[in-house]
Design a protein around this motif. Structure first.
Motif, PDB file in Angstrom:
ATOM      1  N   GLU A  66      51.705  12.310  44.696  1.00  0.00           N
ATOM      2  CA  GLU A  66      51.827  11.913  46.099  1.00  0.00           C
ATOM      3  C   GLU A  66      53.127  12.414  46.724  1.00  0.00           C
ATOM      4  O   GLU A  66      53.130  12.906  47.854  1.00  0.00           O
ATOM      5  N   LEU A  72      52.841  16.107  47.722  1.00  0.00           N
ATOM      6  CA  LEU A  72      52.025  16.333  48.922  1.00  0.00           C
ATOM      7  C   LEU A  72      52.746  15.899  50.196  1.00  0.00           C
ATOM      8  O   LEU A  72      52.708  16.596  51.209  1.00  0.00           O
ATOM      9  N   LEU A  73      53.395  14.749  50.153  1.00  0.00           N
ATOM     10  CA  LEU A  73      54.105  14.259  51.332  1.00  0.00           C
ATOM     11  C   LEU A  73      55.251  15.204  51.705  1.00  0.00           C
ATOM     12  O   LEU A  73      55.458  15.506  52.883  1.00  0.00           O
ATOM     13  N   TYR A  90      42.438   8.114  46.436  1.00  0.00           N
ATOM     14  CA  TYR A  90      43.717   8.829  46.488  1.00  0.00           C
ATOM     15  C   TYR A  90      43.887   9.536  47.834  1.00  0.00           C
ATOM     16  O   TYR A  90      44.961   9.524  48.430  1.00  0.00           O
ATOM     17  N   THR A  91      42.812  10.138  48.327  1.00  0.00           N
ATOM     18  CA  THR A  91      42.841  10.812  49.627  1.00  0.00           C
ATOM     19  C   THR A  91      43.216   9.827  50.728  1.00  0.00           C
ATOM     20  O   THR A  91      44.016  10.149  51.618  1.00  0.00           O
ATOM     21  N   THR A 116      44.897   7.013  50.296  1.00  0.00           N
ATOM     22  CA  THR A 116      46.297   6.629  50.069  1.00  0.00           C
ATOM     23  C   THR A 116      47.243   7.663  50.674  1.00  0.00           C
ATOM     24  O   THR A 116      48.228   7.305  51.333  1.00  0.00           O
ATOM     25  N   ILE A 117      46.936   8.924  50.470  1.00  0.00           N
ATOM     26  CA  ILE A 117      47.741  10.010  51.048  1.00  0.00           C
ATOM     27  C   ILE A 117      47.707   9.914  52.571  1.00  0.00           C
ATOM     28  O   ILE A 117      48.736  10.020  53.246  1.00  0.00           O
ATOM     29  N   SER A 122      49.892   7.061  53.825  1.00  0.00           N
ATOM     30  CA  SER A 122      51.314   7.410  53.717  1.00  0.00           C
ATOM     31  C   SER A 122      51.720   8.404  54.805  1.00  0.00           C
ATOM     32  O   SER A 122      52.773   8.254  55.438  1.00  0.00           O
ATOM     33  N   THR A 168      49.092  15.969  59.615  1.00  0.00           N
ATOM     34  CA  THR A 168      48.562  14.612  59.434  1.00  0.00           C
ATOM     35  C   THR A 168      47.420  14.326  60.400  1.00  0.00           C
ATOM     36  O   THR A 168      46.404  13.732  60.030  1.00  0.00           O
TER      37      THR A 168
END
Length: 192
Positions: free
Chosen positions: A15, A18-19, A53-54, A56-57, A60, A88
């Protein structure tokens, strides 16, 4: 080659990576809107096997984008999620599309289409300005005709002599007919 693919897959599952990647790419002025859209689409495609997970990303990324926007300039909050300037925003759009596709196809598609056609038919009951698209019956006040003029409904029958497929076929404006599919409403007779 497989080692690189495996390594990229491991990085995508982190994570923090990616962020940081999204934040870095968003700050680059050389990255166009089209590139940002492609990056967001590739992220969704690469993560679609794990939607938790997608999500969650996405959560965030959205919280970071919202806090950055509020902290930098509170006046820009009105433009947030409207202009799709950030990865985003594109990611959110792709996420919604991916998750709502089956719902729209299976459940909501037909009622939404019937609603659209009914609204369109209602608007077209009165005169519609060909140039501006303003109508006597509109959904929004700014799209109303400023001057109401007298009008009369005109039915036109078109006779196409040279076209064997459309010969003597009356052209009708689209109409909502409950229970009859659109393909069956305007059937062109077979002239063979």
């Amino acid at each position: 080659k497989q080692w690189y693919q495996r390594r990229v897959r491991e990085l995508i599952k982190q994570e923090s990576f990616l962020l940081t990647l999204v934040e870095t790419l968003d700050k680059q002025r050389q990255v166009s809107k089209r590139d940002k859209s492609n990056i967001a689409a590739l992220m969704i495609v690469s993560l679609m096997d794990d939607m938790a997970y997608t999500t969650t990303i996405l959560r965030s990324l959205l919280s970071k984008l919202i806090s950055d926007t509020v902290n930098s300039d509170a006046r820009r909050i009105k433009l947030l999620l409207r202009r799709s300037e950030h990865i985003t925003e594109k990611y959110l759009s792709n996420w919604l599309t991916f998750n709502l596709h089956s719902f729209l196809c299976e459940s909501a598609g037909q009622p939404l289409y019937v609603l659209y056609r009914a609204i369109k038919q209602q608007i077209e009951k009165g005169p519609v300005d060909y140039i501006t698209g303003n109508a006597r019956y509109a959904l929004h006040e700014k799209n109303l005709l400023s001057k109401i003029t007298e009008f009369h409904k005109l039915n036109v029958m078109v006779y196409l002599e040279d076209d064997p497929y459309l010969k003597d076929y009356p052209l009708h404006p689209p109409q909502v007919v409950p229970g009859i599919p659109a393909l069956l409403r305007h059937h062109i007779p077979n002239q063979s």
